[in-house]
Design a protein around this motif. Structure first.
Motif, PDB file in Angstrom:
ATOM      1  N   ARG A   1     -10.788   4.107  -8.356  1.00 47.93           N
ATOM      2  CA  ARG A   1     -11.796   4.889  -7.626  1.00 47.93           C
ATOM      3  C   ARG A   1     -11.597   6.378  -7.914  1.00 47.93           C
ATOM      4  NH1 ARG A   1     -12.832   1.555  -3.017  1.00 47.93           N
ATOM      5  NH2 ARG A   1     -12.586  -0.599  -3.756  1.00 47.93           N
TER       6      ARG A   1
ATOM      7  N   ASN B   1       0.879  -7.313  -5.701  1.00 44.03           N
ATOM      8  CA  ASN B   1      -0.281  -6.426  -5.547  1.00 44.03           C
ATOM      9  C   ASN B   1       0.189  -5.042  -5.124  1.00 44.03           C
ATOM     10  OD1 ASN B   1      -1.839  -8.701  -6.013  1.00 44.03           O
ATOM     11  ND2 ASN B   1      -2.182  -9.098  -3.841  1.00 44.03           N
TER      12      ASN B   1
ATOM     13  N   ARG C   1      -2.181  -7.509  -9.489  1.00 41.45           N
ATOM     14  CA  ARG C   1      -3.326  -6.654  -9.122  1.00 41.45           C
ATOM     15  C   ARG C   1      -2.846  -5.230  -8.888  1.00 41.45           C
ATOM     16  NH1 ARG C   1      -7.744  -7.214  -4.143  1.00 41.45           N
ATOM     17  NH2 ARG C   1      -8.925  -5.358  -4.730  1.00 41.45           N
TER      18      ARG C   1
ATOM     19  N   ASP D   1      -8.456  -2.078  -9.960  1.00 38.77           N
ATOM     20  CA  ASP D   1      -9.433  -1.407  -9.098  1.00 38.77           C
ATOM     21  C   ASP D   1      -9.174   0.093  -9.166  1.00 38.77           C
ATOM     22  OD1 ASP D   1     -11.129  -0.501  -7.160  1.00 38.77           O
ATOM     23  OD2 ASP D   1     -10.370  -1.782  -5.551  1.00 38.77           O
TER      24      ASP D   1
ATOM     25  N   ARG E   1      -1.232  -1.061  -4.311  1.00 35.74           N
ATOM     26  CA  ARG E   1      -2.352  -0.144  -4.125  1.00 35.74           C
ATOM     27  C   ARG E   1      -1.803   1.260  -3.936  1.00 35.74           C
ATOM     28  NH1 ARG E   1      -7.189   0.278   0.278  1.00 35.74           N
ATOM     29  NH2 ARG E   1      -5.481   0.268   1.760  1.00 35.74           N
TER      30      ARG E   1
ATOM     31  N   GLU F   1      -6.189  -8.132 -12.235  1.00 37.13           N
ATOM     32  CA  GLU F   1      -7.189  -7.401 -11.452  1.00 37.13           C
ATOM     33  C   GLU F   1      -6.837  -5.918 -11.413  1.00 37.13           C
ATOM     34  OE1 GLU F   1      -8.236  -9.048  -7.638  1.00 37.13           O
ATOM     35  OE2 GLU F   1      -7.361 -10.979  -8.183  1.00 37.13           O
TER      36      GLU F   1
ATOM     37  N   ASP G   1       0.867  -1.181   0.000  1.00 37.87           N
ATOM     38  CA  ASP G   1       0.000   0.000   0.000  1.00 37.87           C
ATOM     39  C   ASP G   1       0.899   1.225   0.000  1.00 37.87           C
ATOM     40  OD1 ASP G   1      -2.106  -1.683   0.143  1.00 37.87           O
ATOM     41  OD2 ASP G   1      -3.023  -0.788   1.913  1.00 37.87           O
TER      42      ASP G   1
ATOM     43  N   ARG H   1     -12.865  -3.449 -11.116  1.00 35.82           N
ATOM     44  CA  ARG H   1     -13.739  -2.678 -10.235  1.00 35.82           C
ATOM     45  C   ARG H   1     -13.488  -1.197 -10.494  1.00 35.82           C
ATOM     46  NH1 ARG H   1     -12.231  -7.091  -6.855  1.00 35.82           N
ATOM     47  NH2 ARG H   1     -14.033  -8.093  -5.872  1.00 35.82           N
TER      48      ARG H   1
ATOM     49  N   SER I   1      -4.416  -1.320  -7.757  1.00 38.65           N
ATOM     50  CA  SER I   1      -5.514  -0.470  -7.285  1.00 38.65           C
ATOM     51  C   SER I   1      -5.029   0.970  -7.250  1.00 38.65           C
ATOM     52  CB  SER I   1      -5.973  -0.889  -5.879  1.00 38.65           C
ATOM     53  OG  SER I   1      -6.405  -2.230  -5.862  1.00 38.65           O
TER      54      SER I   1
ATOM     55  N   LEU J   1      -6.567   4.539  -5.980  1.00 36.24           N
ATOM     56  CA  LEU J   1      -7.694   5.084  -5.244  1.00 36.24           C
ATOM     57  C   LEU J   1      -7.591   6.596  -5.121  1.00 36.24           C
ATOM     58  CD1 LEU J   1      -7.762   2.460  -2.358  1.00 36.24           C
ATOM     59  CD2 LEU J   1      -8.681   2.279  -4.661  1.00 36.24           C
TER      60      LEU J   1
END
Length: 473
Positions: A157, A98, A127, A155, A100, A153, A79, A180, A129, A131
């Motif tokens: 936002r 992954n 993956r 994601d 994020r 994957e 993260d 997503r 993400s 955000l």
């Protein structure tokens, strides 16, 4: 022949299994026991790492830089806040899977320049993400992401994808298995020559400037979807366009369907359900449900495990009875407010042993007495495998049943598996005795949410904390 006693914690695989349930601080302690323990627990300790802005202080503390550099090859989930020190964010984590990226403030223009640099380091990602990204970053993000051949994957936002980035974005989506996107605006929909055969999970909430016909044209080019969560944020009611597209064979593998923002009629909803095979999860929060809906849903009685019919209307007694007596494998049930007498008078529920999560509120009428309340709680005491209960506050001004000793709380001693209790009422009146009973009888209780009493928040918080139960009012 002599027998040898082996301590299970001498086996690395057992240590790894145990470590999955330990906190970071406990993992750190275990890693200092001996060399073999260090080898097992240090992997878990660094597997997931969070990098934050240093000024957050007590809210989050980054690991020491020298330790981060030494163990970066153990990190698989990262993260990364764009305001984190660059000594951390620019360090390569060679085994990262992954990533994020978190952007909390939009007044950090220079900090955002680091995003494409960080992303470009990790072509092996599975993956990604992003955000709360802002428009000025979009021109540079998609160029490095376009070369992620292993990404499955994505994601996103709060984002706007400009025309210069749409081609790379859609090319990337064509290789994904899970996508997503929430509050995202896409300047151009994909070319009709692009198909999305690999996409299985789609969670979609585009901004209203992307018309429904374009969204549906894209969704229907995802033939292998197993899960579709679609929120259409528009004042219009595009049901006819959706019904034209949703026919048998459009998504032959679709098992999970979540629809929000569109008000289907009972007959339309029945047609949608009838076009599906082996339905497992269904959420129709803003739709009108009735006898046609129930009849179509009964064809999935052998597969349905989750149902959400949270509408603003109170369900009829026959519909409540039909749902509770038709789906023996139901594990999660979310109802709109129901009248207490409809629960008491319903036939035996076929989901009594399977139900694990229940979202509901029981509406009262002025003439109901304590004996009536006891009957309601006696009825639901049969849900012996229930793990989570959410009691909604119901419509403003409505009276809802309180789960107190005065109303028969002692009947719920059968809820030995209950882990979470949430009660939000307009006029909660739990007593100290009620809270003591919960602590003493629900031994698996881990979390309690809600304003159990407006004047006793601190007292209840102290009681739950002493019992090792999390409490949030």
């Amino acid at each position: 022949m002599t027998s040898t006693n082996i301590n299970p914690l001498d086996i690395p695989e057992i240590r790894s299994m145990v470590g999955q349930y330990l906190s970071k601080s406990d993992l750190a302690r275990c890693s200092r026991v001996c060399k073999s323990w260090h080898a097992s627990f240090v992997l878990l300790m660094w597997s997931t790492t969070i990098l934050w802005e240093e000024s957050y202080g007590a809210r989050h503390k980054n690991p020491p830089l020298d330790a981060f550099l030494r163990h970066s090859h153990h990190i698989k989930h990262l993260d990364f806040n764009i305001d984190a020190p660059q000594q951390y964010s620019l360090t390569l984590c060679p085994n990262l899977l992954n990533l994020r990226v978190i952007i909390c403030r939009m007044d950090k223009g220079e900090s955002m320049d680091i995003i494409p640099i960080v992303i470009a380091q990790y072509e092996q990602l599975r993956r990604l993400s992003i955000l709360n990204t802002y428009m000025e970053t979009n021109r540079v993000i998609w160029k490095p992401v376009h070369y992620y051949h292993y990404l499955s994957e994505l994601d996103l936002r709060y984002m706007e994808i400009e025309p210069t980035g749409t081609t790379a974005f859609w090319d990337l989506c064509a290789q994904l298995e899970s996508l997503r996107i929430e509050k995202v605006s896409i300047a151009e929909m994909p070319a009709r020559t692009i198909t999305f055969d690999r996409l299985q999970l789609l969670d979609l909430e585009l901004k209203s400037q992307n018309p429904i016909e374009y969204q549906l044209d894209w969704i229907t080019r995802c033939p292998n979807l197993t899960s579709l969560d679609w929120y259409y944020s528009s004042d219009g009611q595009p049901t006819s366009e959706f019904m034209r597209r949703f026919v048998p064979g459009t998504w032959p593998h679709l098992n999970d369907l979540y629809l929000s923002g569109i008000e289907f009629t009972d007959a339309q909803l029945a047609q949608v359900i009838g076009a599906m095979q082996d339905l497992k999860l269904l959420s129709v929060q803003t739709c009108k449900v009735g006898s046609c809906f129930l009849e179509a849903l009964r064809h999935h009685s052998h597969t349905l495990i989750s149902l959400d019919t949270s509408t603003s209307e109170v369900l009829t007694r026959s519909l409540i009875s039909g749902i509770l007596t038709s789906f023996p494998h139901l594990e999660t049930l979310s109802f709109p407010p129901v009248m207490s007498e409809d629960i008491i008078d319903s036939p035996p529920w076929v989901c009594e042993q399977s139900l694990k999560m229940l979202y509901i509120s029981f509406l009262e009428t002025p003439n109901q007495d304590a004996e009536y309340h006891q009957q309601v709680l006696q009825r639901i005491s049969r849900l012996t495998n229930l793990k989570k209960l959410w009691l909604d506050q119901g419509p403003r001004g409505a009276r809802t049943l309180e789960f107190t000793l005065e109303n028969g709380l002692e009947h719920l001693a059968t809820w030995k598996q209950l882990e979470m209790f949430s009660s939000y009422s307009h006029a909660s009146c739990f007593s100290v005795s009620d809270v003591e009973w919960m602590i003493n009888n629900w031994k698996n209780l881990k979390r309690v949410w809600g304003t159990l009493h407006p004047d006793k928040k601190k007292e209840f918080a102290a009681m739950f904390q002493a019992a090792g139960i999390g409490y949030r009012s």
